[in-house]
Motif scaffolding. Sequence first.
Motif, short mmCIF file in Angstrom:
data_model
loop_
_atom_site.label_atom_id
_atom_site.label_comp_id
_atom_site.label_asym_id
_atom_site.label_seq_id
_atom_site.Cartn_x
_atom_site.Cartn_y
_atom_site.Cartn_z
N UNK A 25 0.84 -1.63 0.26
CA UNK A 25 -0.09 -0.27 -0.05
C UNK A 25 0.66 1.51 0.49
N UNK A 26 0.61 2.09 -0.30
CA UNK A 26 0.46 3.77 -1.07
C UNK A 26 -0.10 4.41 0.69
N UNK A 27 0.01 5.94 0.90
CA UNK A 27 -1.45 6.21 2.01
C UNK A 27 -0.50 7.71 1.79
N UNK A 28 -2.20 8.56 1.92
CA UNK A 28 -1.31 9.57 1.67
C UNK A 28 -2.93 10.98 1.72
N UNK A 29 -2.64 11.62 2.08
CA UNK A 29 -4.05 12.84 2.86
C UNK A 29 -4.08 13.83 0.70
N UNK A 30 -5.78 13.20 0.71
CA UNK A 30 -5.76 14.68 -0.58
C UNK A 30 -6.81 14.72 0.22
N UNK A 35 -6.15 8.55 1.14
CA UNK A 35 -6.44 8.05 -0.17
C UNK A 35 -5.29 7.10 -0.42
N UNK A 36 -5.38 5.92 -0.48
CA UNK A 36 -4.81 4.76 0.06
C UNK A 36 -5.08 3.69 -1.56
N UNK A 52 -6.82 2.51 -6.38
CA UNK A 52 -7.14 2.84 -4.81
C UNK A 52 -8.30 2.86 -3.88
N UNK A 53 -8.26 3.09 -2.68
CA UNK A 53 -9.26 3.65 -2.15
C UNK A 53 -9.62 4.70 -1.13
N UNK A 54 -10.92 5.45 -1.05
CA UNK A 54 -10.55 6.47 0.06
C UNK A 54 -11.69 6.48 1.15
N UNK A 55 -10.81 7.61 2.03
CA UNK A 55 -11.77 7.33 3.65
C UNK A 55 -12.09 8.57 4.08
N UNK A 352 2.12 5.19 6.40
CA UNK A 352 1.54 5.86 7.03
C UNK A 352 1.38 7.45 6.76
N UNK A 353 0.35 8.09 7.80
CA UNK A 353 -0.19 9.19 7.78
C UNK A 353 -1.02 9.61 9.08
N UNK A 354 0.14 11.29 9.38
CA UNK A 354 -0.85 11.62 10.15
C UNK A 354 -2.38 11.88 10.91
N UNK A 355 -3.09 11.70 11.52
CA UNK A 355 -4.37 11.24 11.50
C UNK A 355 -4.29 13.42 12.71
#
Length: 386
Positions: A25-30, A35-36, A52-55, A352-355
Motif C-alpha cells: 500500500x501507499x497512503x496519503x492525505x488528498x 487515499x490509499x 485506490x480506495x479513500x476514507x 503511514x499518515x498523521x491523524x
Amino acid sequence: MTALTSEVEVTGSGVVVDAVPAMFPGLTWAGDELLASYSTVPDGWPGGTVGVVRSADGGQSWSPPHTVAEPADGLDAVLNAVGLTTLRDGTVLLPYNGVRWTPGEGVGGRVISLHLLRSADGGRSWTGGAPIDLGFHGPCVYGRLIELPGGRLLWPVWGQRSVAERWRSALLESADGGHEWSVGPTIGYDPDARLAGAYATPAEGGLGADGNPDVARAADPDFRPHSPIDGFTETTVVPTGDGRLLAVLRQQGVGGDDTMQLFRSESADDGATWTTPELIGFAGMSPLLHRAADGTILLATRRFAPEGGPTPPGVEVRVSRDAGGSWSAPLPLHDPHGYQHTAEYQCGYPAMADLADGSVLTVFYSYAPGRGRFLAWNTLRLGGTR
C-alpha cells in the motif's frame, strides 16, 4: 485492544481492502480525505493491477476499490509500492512499475518499466502513465517521494542501473513538479553483494518447473519469491527536521550478509550526496520512515523471520526521538482478524499518515487463510505509558 511500549501503542485496527487481493500500500492525505493505493499481485506476477480506495473518516471506513492502472500492451502486470505522495499544491503522484516476464528466466528475468500517474482532484481522476525512459535498466519504485523546500522532487528507486550490475538504491530528480525526471545520486551500492545459503532458496518461490510464474502459487501461504541479483533494494527517505535527510535501506547479500540487516545513510545537502551506508543494528524488510507531527520519527518494517526459525513473522514499528540516531524496542502491529502469521511474506509494506488527534494511521498488508492478502490498518498513539 491496547499494546504498549514506552514509546508507542496500538490503539485500534481494521480492514482497508478485503474484497480483492491487495498488498504494497501507499497512503496519503488528498484534501480532507485519506487515499490509499495497492497492488493486486506480488512482485509483478501476471495480471496485476493498481487500485485506490479513500476514507472520509480518518481511516475507520473505506470506499470500494477503484482500478487506476492496468497492464498495457506488452506488459504482464503493473504494481506499486508505498510511493503515493501529495505535493504541497495538492497534486497527488502515484508511481508504479510495468513488468514483462522473459520466458523461462524466473524473477531475475523480469523487465521493469517506470510509470507515474498524477491527479489534480484528490485521486478521483488520473493522467499520465506513459513509460519514463531514463536509461536506468530496472528502476523499481519504492517509498514516498520527497518535496524539498525549494520544490525539487526526489523519487527513491532501486534496481540495476545497467544490465550486468547488482541492485543499487538511487534517487530520481525533478525540478518541475514531476513532469520531467533525471537520474540523480546513488544512496547505496555494493558491486560484490551476494546472498547465499538457505534464504536464497525458498521452499515456495512461485515458479513452475519451466521457470515461468505460476499465478495460482502466488496465493500459497508460504509464497516467497527470490531474485538472485542481490544488492541494496527498497529505500525509504524522510527529512529529519534539522536540515538532513535520513534513508533506511533494505538489502540482500550486501557485504555477504544473509540476515537481512538494515542499513542507514544521511544527506546534509538536500540529497545531492550521501554518507556510506552503515548497519542500523537490526534486521528487517520493506522499511518505512515517517516523521510525525511532533517530530518523532517512526520506522516500520516487516520482521526478518526465515522458514523454520524461532522468530515469528510480523510487521513492527520502532520510534526515534533523536532523528534516527537510536531506536526503541519494536512494537508488533496487529492483524485485525487476530491471525498469527506463519510465513514471512504473509505481511509487510507499511505506509503511514498523521491523524488530526496526533495519532498515526499505519496501513500494511496481512493474510487471511483461504482468502489471501488484504490491506489492514492500525492506529498508533505516540508516547505510550510505561
